[in-house]
Scaffold this active site. Structure first.
Site, PDB file in Angstrom:
ATOM      1  N   GLY A 245       0.752  -1.243   0.000  1.00 16.26           N
ATOM      2  CA  GLY A 245       0.000   0.000   0.000  1.00 16.26           C
ATOM      3  C   GLY A 245       0.782   1.292   0.000  1.00 16.26           C
ATOM      4  O   GLY A 245       0.208   2.353  -0.258  1.00 16.26           O
ATOM      5  N   CYS A 348     -11.825   4.733 -29.615  1.00 18.85           N
ATOM      6  CA  CYS A 348     -13.088   5.440 -29.849  1.00 18.85           C
ATOM      7  C   CYS A 348     -13.865   5.679 -28.568  1.00 18.85           C
ATOM      8  O   CYS A 348     -14.960   5.128 -28.390  1.00 18.85           O
ATOM      9  CB  CYS A 348     -13.945   4.626 -30.796  1.00 18.85           C
ATOM     10  SG  CYS A 348     -13.017   4.126 -32.206  1.00 18.85           S
ATOM     11  N   GLU A 349     -13.293   6.419 -27.644  1.00 16.70           N
ATOM     12  CA  GLU A 349     -13.982   6.773 -26.405  1.00 16.70           C
ATOM     13  C   GLU A 349     -13.436   8.112 -25.956  1.00 16.70           C
ATOM     14  O   GLU A 349     -12.222   8.320 -25.999  1.00 16.70           O
ATOM     15  CB  GLU A 349     -13.671   5.770 -25.280  1.00 16.70           C
ATOM     16  CG  GLU A 349     -14.075   4.378 -25.573  1.00 16.70           C
ATOM     17  CD  GLU A 349     -14.668   3.677 -24.361  1.00 16.70           C
ATOM     18  OE1 GLU A 349     -15.093   4.353 -23.410  1.00 16.70           O
ATOM     19  OE2 GLU A 349     -14.690   2.450 -24.400  1.00 16.70           O
TER      20      GLU A 349
HETATM   21  N1  LLP Z   1      -1.674  -6.914  -1.068  1.00 18.61           N
HETATM   22  C1  LLP Z   1      -2.976  -6.991  -1.383  1.00 18.61           C
HETATM   23  C2  LLP Z   1      -3.817  -7.969  -0.706  1.00 18.61           C
HETATM   24  C3  LLP Z   1      -3.521  -6.121  -2.341  1.00 18.61           C
HETATM   25  O1  LLP Z   1      -4.816  -6.177  -2.615  1.00 18.61           O
HETATM   26  C4  LLP Z   1      -2.680  -5.173  -2.988  1.00 18.61           C
HETATM   27  C5  LLP Z   1      -3.210  -4.267  -4.006  1.00 18.61           C
HETATM   28  C6  LLP Z   1      -1.315  -5.157  -2.641  1.00 18.61           C
HETATM   29  C7  LLP Z   1      -0.842  -6.032  -1.671  1.00 18.61           C
HETATM   30  C8  LLP Z   1      -0.342  -4.219  -3.271  1.00 18.61           C
HETATM   31  O2  LLP Z   1      -0.651  -2.894  -2.987  1.00 18.61           O
HETATM   32  P1  LLP Z   1       0.340  -1.716  -3.436  1.00 18.61           P
HETATM   33  O3  LLP Z   1       1.604  -1.827  -2.623  1.00 18.61           O
HETATM   34  O4  LLP Z   1       0.610  -1.854  -4.888  1.00 18.61           O
HETATM   35  O5  LLP Z   1      -0.422  -0.494  -3.118  1.00 18.61           O
HETATM   36  N2  LLP Z   1      -5.118  -0.829  -9.867  1.00 18.61           N
HETATM   37  C9  LLP Z   1      -4.966   0.146  -8.821  1.00 18.61           C
HETATM   38  C10 LLP Z   1      -4.344  -0.451  -7.571  1.00 18.61           C
HETATM   39  C11 LLP Z   1      -5.100  -1.640  -7.020  1.00 18.61           C
HETATM   40  C12 LLP Z   1      -4.432  -2.258  -5.815  1.00 18.61           C
HETATM   41  C13 LLP Z   1      -5.048  -3.538  -5.444  1.00 18.61           C
HETATM   42  N3  LLP Z   1      -4.427  -4.246  -4.348  1.00 18.61           N
HETATM   43  C14 LLP Z   1      -4.163   1.323  -9.350  1.00 18.61           C
HETATM   44  O6  LLP Z   1      -3.780   1.312 -10.522  1.00 18.61           O
HETATM   45  O7  LLP Z   1      -3.937   2.305  -8.626  1.00 18.61           O
END
Ligand code: LLP
Length: 420
Positions: A245, A348-349
């Protein structure tokens, strides 16, 4: 000179932008566009920043594969000794193909199928992060049918507000993730009696692109309370997983460094002998990658000017999906006054934009670099409008490795057939 831009290994020189030792213009000439370009040095530095912050603490950094699952990227982390956080059998196959250690894999996700459980048990993964009572029963059954015991942690939903985009906040009571904090104790008691389950740890993950360490510390306190309560009932855990996160800088955000982010957590766990695990994705790859693209047309408009590029929302969905900001820079800016452009793709959006109101000193045919595109770029790409997916290259000093060939129309049509 080092640009005041979020990609640490990007510099501006006489040949335009270079990543590590390689001119982006040379990459475009050799491999075409759009192409994702990653820096091995930046990936390594990001991983080492976590390792340094953790110091000698018994710990494991499990890279969240969903952020960027290309084999070339996974192999960099595997060689650095990383563990991996996966959410599907497909991601497990990728980790194994990239040389990752199955014993350091943790399997998250709310919808694990029986086949995925079997595959993970056969491969000998380190831990299942179980997200519901029904999943626990299913896992016990599958493990029994294989004569194995499945190592588990419960993903506990600590019900804290991470103060991030609602689509990527995951630790609130209203989210679908994890087991409720109030039910966790009972579930551990139940799991401790199941013959084919082996309790190994506890897990939580509250959201993504976090810029403030406080909510994570609040979650850690709640988790610790639970760990101590479990211990008093004789249920001893060997690891505590605090998820991923940590946010990155896209524009002007000032995220904490891994050291700053981890300090309040490490302080809370001082003197305890559980291993500490983390699941970072974005903060390991986001600013180690960019999307290199070429301007196909400049189209002056009545209200807005458009720069139509050869990358689109199918290549990088984040702007269209979350209204996310990605810095866009000319690879070799011209010596003319900048013009304000809507930077858009050919799809096309109207939602197919990569950036609004960007001041660029460019002409048709010039190259642009869309920055901070290493995380949730390629992995969220699609073939919308029957567009082949971009190539990916990994720069390593003066070398450039193609880690994914550009898709061809043949790839796209494979497996399809018209009616006989
Ligand atoms: N662990 C779990 C259980 C998760 O669901 C996620 C991300 C992570 C770790 C990794 O999180 P990070 O360190 O990358 O924040 N598509 C979205 C982000 C979705 C994140 C989903 N879960 C974007 O492009 O911002």
């Amino acid at each position: 000179m080092t640009l005041a831009l979020p990609v640490p290994t990007l510099t501006a020189g006489p040949a335009g932008l270079t990543l590590e030792g390689v001119a982006l213009a040379d990459i475009a000439a050799q491999f075409g566009t759009p192409t994702y370009v990653y820096s091995r040095a930046a990936l390594t530095a990001a991983f080492n920043a976590y390792q340094q912050a953790l110091g000698l603490r018994k710990s494991l950094v499990c890279y969240a594969v969903k952020a960027n699952s290309s084999l070339g990227i996974l192999s960099v982390f595997a060689r650095l000794g990383a563990g991996f956080d996966i959410v599907s059998g497909g991601e497990l196959a990728r980790v194994l193909a990239a040389g990752g250690d199955a014993g350091k894999v943790i399997f998250s996700g709310v919808g694990k199928t029986r086949d995925e459980m079997r595959y993970a048990l056969e491969s000998g993964i380190g831990c299942f992060n179980v997200e519901s009572a029904a999943e626990l029963d299913r896992l016990n059954e599958v493990a029994a049918s294989m004569g194995k015991r499945a190592p588990i942690a419960f993903r506990v939903n600590p019900d804290v507000n991470p103060n991030t985009h609602p689509y990527i906040s995951t630790g609130l009571r209203s989210n679908k993730f994890g087991v409720a904090f109030t039910e966790a104790l009972d579930l551990y008691r139940k799991a401790s009696k199941l013959p084919n389950i082996e309790i190994s740890g506890i897990d939580c993950h509250i959201g993504s692109q976090l810029l403030d360490p406080a909510p994570m510390a609040e979650a850690a306190d709640k988790i610790l309370g639970l760990v101590d309560q479990l211990a008093s009932e004789g249920i001893k855990l060997d690891h505590i997983d605090l998820g991923g996160g940590l946010g990155i800088r896209y524009r002007d955000e000032e995220p904490p460094t891994p050291t700053e982010y981890l300090a309040p957590l490490l302080a809370r766990f001082e003197g305890r002998d559980e291993a500490l695990c983390f699941e970072p994705g974005r903060s390991l790859v986001g600013n180690a990658g960019l999307l290199l693209t070429r301007i196909e047309y400049l189209k002056p408009g009545v209200e807005k000017n458009f720069a139509i590029i050869d990358a689109a929302m199918n290549d990088l969905a984040r702007p269209a999906l979350y209204d996310a900001y990605h810095e866009i820079v000319a690879v070799a800016p011209r010596n003319v006054p900048a013009t304000r452009y809507e930077v858009v793709g050919p799809i096309c959006e109207s939602g197919d934009f990569l950036g609004h109101d960007r001041d660029l000193a460019v002409d048709t045919g010039d190259l642009l670099a869309i920055l901070s595109a290493g995380a949730y770029g390629m992995t969220m790409s699609s073939n919308y409008n029957t567009r082949p997916r971009a190539a990916e290259v990994l720069v390593d000093g003066s070398e450039v490795h193609v880690i994914r060939e550009r898709e061809t129309l043949e790839h796209l049509l494979k497996g399809e057939r018209p009616l006989p």
